[in-house]
Design a protein around this motif. Structure first.
Motif, short mmCIF file in Angstrom:
data_model
loop_
_atom_site.label_atom_id
_atom_site.label_comp_id
_atom_site.label_asym_id
_atom_site.label_seq_id
_atom_site.Cartn_x
_atom_site.Cartn_y
_atom_site.Cartn_z
N LYS A 203 8.49 -11.31 50.71
CA LYS A 203 9.88 -10.91 50.85
C LYS A 203 10.26 -10.67 52.30
O LYS A 203 11.45 -10.71 52.66
N ARG A 218 16.72 -11.12 55.70
CA ARG A 218 17.17 -10.65 54.39
C ARG A 218 18.04 -11.72 53.72
O ARG A 218 18.87 -12.37 54.35
N GLY A 219 17.79 -11.93 52.43
CA GLY A 219 18.58 -12.88 51.66
C GLY A 219 18.07 -14.31 51.73
O GLY A 219 18.65 -15.21 51.11
N GLN A 220 16.96 -14.55 52.46
CA GLN A 220 16.46 -15.90 52.62
C GLN A 220 15.27 -16.23 51.71
O GLN A 220 14.85 -17.39 51.65
N TYR A 221 14.76 -15.24 51.01
CA TYR A 221 13.55 -15.46 50.19
C TYR A 221 13.80 -16.50 49.09
O TYR A 221 13.04 -17.47 48.96
N GLU A 222 14.85 -16.33 48.32
CA GLU A 222 15.13 -17.26 47.22
C GLU A 222 15.51 -18.65 47.73
O GLU A 222 15.00 -19.66 47.23
N PRO A 223 16.42 -18.75 48.72
CA PRO A 223 16.75 -20.09 49.23
C PRO A 223 15.55 -20.82 49.81
O PRO A 223 15.42 -22.04 49.63
N ASN A 225 12.33 -20.40 48.93
CA ASN A 225 11.52 -20.82 47.78
C ASN A 225 12.10 -22.07 47.12
O ASN A 225 11.36 -23.00 46.77
N ARG A 226 13.40 -22.09 46.97
CA ARG A 226 14.06 -23.23 46.34
C ARG A 226 13.88 -24.49 47.19
O ARG A 226 13.62 -25.57 46.66
#
Length: 232
Positions: A203, A218-223, A225-226
């Motif tokens: 994270k 912050r906020g870049q973990y999901e993008p 991973n995608r």
């Protein structure tokens, strides 16, 4: 496209047979090939000392004298772009291929369609590896292959490109972003990372295969991973 292909095998029958398949692939794919054959690892290395312009190496593993894996390790010390394809009659060596980033294993007896498939894959990788950044530094034009770039980092009004060497130029990250391909992901305002160099992410951090740790905004973990999943 034109490809320089080396075939190394201590069986003359296998050398002739594989050469004929490569020639047939060239004719059917519309590519041109320059084929050189070698009956031993030592003979290849003697030639390679003066001629490093090979794109693809089709390499028997079990040979008299130096084996194919040992040869591949020597080549990989200073050549990351050549596409190495092992030819073997045994499965025992497959794990060793990871050490030299082998593109594929061809199991003996070799079949035409399998060779065609692996040559098509090699050609695609070579075409992709031809992509590069061109930067002007101290009056000199420098070409940096994209696959060598691990990440780019903003420092004040400068961007540092971390590759085999580090290059720092006065340019914006946004300008570089338009010159990169889909192997790269922009993380916030300060970093662009090569997805192929990522070993794991948390994270808060991105861990690269060379040991570099980059803070993950912050906020870049999901993008991120995608992006990794879509690029795999």
């Amino acid at each position: 496209m034109n490809y320089n292909i080396a075939i190394c095998d201590d069986s003359m029958a296998d050398l002739d047979y594989i050469s004929s398949i490569v020639t047939d692939w060239s004719r059917k794919s519309g590519n041109t090939v320059n084929i050189r054959t070698f009956s031993s690892a030592e003979a290849f290395l003697f030639d390679y000392a003066e001629n490093k312009r090979y794109d693809i190496l089709l390499l028997d593993i079990e040979m008299n004298g130096m084996d194919g894996v040992s040869l591949a390790k020597k080549v990989r010390k200073n050549n990351e772009s050549i596409q190495i394809v092992f030819i073997t009659g045994y499965l025992d060596y497959i794990s060793e291929g990871y050490e030299v980033s082998a593109l594929h294993y061809l199991m003996k007896p070799v079949h035409d369609e399998k060779v065609f498939d692996v040559l098509n894959r090699a050609a695609q990788k070579i075409e992709k590896n031809d992509h590069a950044l061109l930067i002007k530094l101290s009056g000199e034009m420098i070409r940096i292959p994209l696959y060598e770039i691990r990440y780019l980092e903003v420092r004040q009004n400068y961007v540092t490109i971390h590759a085999k060497l580090d290059y720092t130029v006065k340019k914006t990250l946004g300008e570089f972003e338009t010159e990169l391909d889909d192997s790269f992901f922009r993380m916030g305002r300060s970093f662009i990372v090569n997805l192929l160099c990522i070993r794991r992410i948390t994270k808060t951090n991105v861990y690269l295969s060379d040991g570099t740790v980059i803070p993950l905004p912050r906020g870049q973990y999901e993008p991120l991973n995608r992006a990794i999943i879509l690029h795999t």
